[in-house]
Design a protein around this motif. Sequence first.
Motif, PDB file in Angstrom:
ATOM      1  N   VAL A 112      12.787   6.247  -9.038  1.00 27.70           N
ATOM      2  CA  VAL A 112      11.704   6.030  -9.993  1.00 27.70           C
ATOM      3  C   VAL A 112      12.236   6.325 -11.387  1.00 27.70           C
ATOM      4  O   VAL A 112      13.144   7.138 -11.552  1.00 27.70           O
ATOM      5  CB  VAL A 112      10.459   6.903  -9.686  1.00 27.70           C
ATOM      6  N   GLN A 113      11.673   5.643 -12.379  1.00 27.87           N
ATOM      7  CA  GLN A 113      12.083   5.874 -13.758  1.00 27.87           C
ATOM      8  C   GLN A 113      10.937   6.469 -14.555  1.00 27.87           C
ATOM      9  O   GLN A 113       9.822   5.953 -14.533  1.00 27.87           O
ATOM     10  CB  GLN A 113      12.540   4.571 -14.416  1.00 27.87           C
ATOM     11  N   LEU A 114      11.245   7.571 -15.221  1.00 23.00           N
ATOM     12  CA  LEU A 114      10.297   8.235 -16.094  1.00 23.00           C
ATOM     13  C   LEU A 114      10.979   8.443 -17.429  1.00 23.00           C
ATOM     14  O   LEU A 114      12.025   9.097 -17.506  1.00 23.00           O
ATOM     15  CB  LEU A 114       9.851   9.582 -15.517  1.00 23.00           C
ATOM     16  N   LEU A 115      10.421   7.863 -18.470  1.00 25.76           N
ATOM     17  CA  LEU A 115      11.010   7.935 -19.819  1.00 25.76           C
ATOM     18  C   LEU A 115      12.492   7.540 -19.805  1.00 25.76           C
ATOM     19  O   LEU A 115      13.340   8.251 -20.327  1.00 25.76           O
ATOM     20  CB  LEU A 115      10.844   9.321 -20.429  1.00 25.76           C
ATOM     21  N   ASP A 116      12.777   6.436 -19.176  1.00 25.15           N
ATOM     22  CA  ASP A 116      14.131   5.872 -19.122  1.00 25.15           C
ATOM     23  C   ASP A 116      15.140   6.758 -18.400  1.00 25.15           C
ATOM     24  O   ASP A 116      16.342   6.576 -18.536  1.00 25.15           O
ATOM     25  CB  ASP A 116      14.640   5.536 -20.531  1.00 25.15           C
ATOM     26  N   ARG A 117      14.652   7.715 -17.640  1.00 26.67           N
ATOM     27  CA  ARG A 117      15.522   8.542 -16.796  1.00 26.67           C
ATOM     28  C   ARG A 117      15.212   8.218 -15.346  1.00 26.67           C
ATOM     29  O   ARG A 117      14.054   8.053 -14.978  1.00 26.67           O
ATOM     30  CB  ARG A 117      15.295  10.029 -17.053  1.00 26.67           C
ATOM     31  N   GLU A 118      16.244   8.164 -14.539  1.00 22.38           N
ATOM     32  CA  GLU A 118      16.070   7.810 -13.143  1.00 22.38           C
ATOM     33  C   GLU A 118      16.041   9.058 -12.274  1.00 22.38           C
ATOM     34  O   GLU A 118      16.843   9.977 -12.451  1.00 22.38           O
ATOM     35  CB  GLU A 118      17.205   6.895 -12.697  1.00 22.38           C
ATOM     36  N   TYR A 119      15.084   9.076 -11.350  1.00 25.92           N
ATOM     37  CA  TYR A 119      14.945  10.191 -10.422  1.00 25.92           C
ATOM     38  C   TYR A 119      14.914   9.634  -8.998  1.00 25.92           C
ATOM     39  O   TYR A 119      14.209   8.659  -8.718  1.00 25.92           O
ATOM     40  CB  TYR A 119      13.644  10.966 -10.688  1.00 25.92           C
ATOM     41  N   LEU A 120      15.645  10.260  -8.100  1.00 24.37           N
ATOM     42  CA  LEU A 120      15.650   9.893  -6.694  1.00 24.37           C
ATOM     43  C   LEU A 120      14.657  10.813  -5.980  1.00 24.37           C
ATOM     44  O   LEU A 120      14.805  12.041  -6.010  1.00 24.37           O
ATOM     45  CB  LEU A 120      17.058  10.043  -6.105  1.00 24.37           C
ATOM     46  N   VAL A 121      13.642  10.202  -5.352  1.00 26.74           N
ATOM     47  CA  VAL A 121      12.551  10.963  -4.765  1.00 26.74           C
ATOM     48  C   VAL A 121      12.402  10.574  -3.299  1.00 26.74           C
ATOM     49  O   VAL A 121      12.428   9.390  -2.963  1.00 26.74           O
ATOM     50  CB  VAL A 121      11.228  10.669  -5.505  1.00 26.74           C
ATOM     51  N   GLY A 122      12.238  11.567  -2.431  1.00 20.31           N
ATOM     52  CA  GLY A 122      11.964  11.281  -1.026  1.00 20.31           C
ATOM     53  C   GLY A 122      10.556  10.726  -0.878  1.00 20.31           C
ATOM     54  O   GLY A 122       9.629  11.174  -1.552  1.00 20.31           O
ATOM     55  N   CYS A 123      10.410   9.746   0.003  1.00 20.72           N
ATOM     56  CA  CYS A 123       9.128   9.086   0.154  1.00 20.72           C
ATOM     57  C   CYS A 123       8.859   8.796   1.624  1.00 20.72           C
ATOM     58  O   CYS A 123       9.689   8.161   2.282  1.00 20.72           O
ATOM     59  CB  CYS A 123       9.139   7.787  -0.656  1.00 20.72           C
ATOM     60  N   PRO A 124       7.705   9.230   2.156  1.00 20.67           N
ATOM     61  CA  PRO A 124       7.372   8.916   3.549  1.00 20.67           C
ATOM     62  C   PRO A 124       7.283   7.403   3.757  1.00 20.67           C
ATOM     63  O   PRO A 124       6.921   6.658   2.841  1.00 20.67           O
ATOM     64  CB  PRO A 124       6.002   9.561   3.756  1.00 20.67           C
ATOM     65  N   GLU A 125       7.593   6.989   4.957  1.00 22.36           N
ATOM     66  CA  GLU A 125       7.544   5.574   5.295  1.00 22.36           C
ATOM     67  C   GLU A 125       6.151   5.006   5.023  1.00 22.36           C
ATOM     68  O   GLU A 125       5.142   5.624   5.347  1.00 22.36           O
ATOM     69  CB  GLU A 125       7.899   5.390   6.771  1.00 22.36           C
ATOM     70  N   GLY A 126       6.102   3.858   4.384  1.00 22.96           N
ATOM     71  CA  GLY A 126       4.833   3.212   4.087  1.00 22.96           C
ATOM     72  C   GLY A 126       4.156   3.684   2.810  1.00 22.96           C
ATOM     73  O   GLY A 126       3.071   3.220   2.485  1.00 22.96           O
ATOM     74  N   GLU A 127       4.767   4.600   2.096  1.00 23.20           N
ATOM     75  CA  GLU A 127       4.158   5.161   0.890  1.00 23.20           C
ATOM     76  C   GLU A 127       4.862   4.730  -0.394  1.00 23.20           C
ATOM     77  O   GLU A 127       4.537   5.215  -1.478  1.00 23.20           O
ATOM     78  CB  GLU A 127       4.149   6.691   0.967  1.00 23.20           C
ATOM     79  N   LYS A 128       5.825   3.830  -0.296  1.00 21.63           N
ATOM     80  CA  LYS A 128       6.627   3.446  -1.464  1.00 21.63           C
ATOM     81  C   LYS A 128       5.767   2.842  -2.571  1.00 21.63           C
ATOM     82  O   LYS A 128       5.926   3.189  -3.741  1.00 21.63           O
ATOM     83  CB  LYS A 128       7.728   2.467  -1.060  1.00 21.63           C
ATOM     84  N   ALA A 129       4.854   1.944  -2.229  1.00 22.67           N
ATOM     85  CA  ALA A 129       4.013   1.304  -3.245  1.00 22.67           C
ATOM     86  C   ALA A 129       3.187   2.344  -3.998  1.00 22.67           C
ATOM     87  O   ALA A 129       3.061   2.272  -5.223  1.00 22.67           O
ATOM     88  CB  ALA A 129       3.110   0.250  -2.609  1.00 22.67           C
ATOM     89  N   GLY A 130       2.632   3.304  -3.278  1.00 25.70           N
ATOM     90  CA  GLY A 130       1.851   4.353  -3.919  1.00 25.70           C
ATOM     91  C   GLY A 130       2.693   5.227  -4.830  1.00 25.70           C
ATOM     92  O   GLY A 130       2.266   5.601  -5.919  1.00 25.70           O
TER      93      GLY A 130
END
Length: 100
Positions: free
Chosen positions: A7-25
């Motif tokens: 995900v990008q926040l203020l032009d910085r990239e962050y790698l975040v764990g995400c449960p299956e099926g929750e990517k869109a949210g």
Amino acid sequence: MSDPVNVQLLDREYLVGCPEGEKAGLLAAASLIDRQLRDVRAANRNATLDRVFVLAALNLAHELIQLRESDGQSRTVLARSLGELNQRLDGLLESVPAKG
């Protein structure tokens, strides 16, 4: 299982764990946060990045609290209206002669 999502926040990239099926949210939440961060940064040009993140978090938390309070008030009004309707229906049913 948790999949990593960038995900990008203020032009910085962050790698975040995400449960299956929750990517869109997650991506929608990141987009909302990014917009809030940009609004705060635009209004506070001299603020440090930490302060921008804190102010954005406070703004979003405040909005969430207002929505919850509004939802609670709406539920109270709805419950009261339903109670009044039930009383009216009970009264109408009592006045109808029983068939038998």
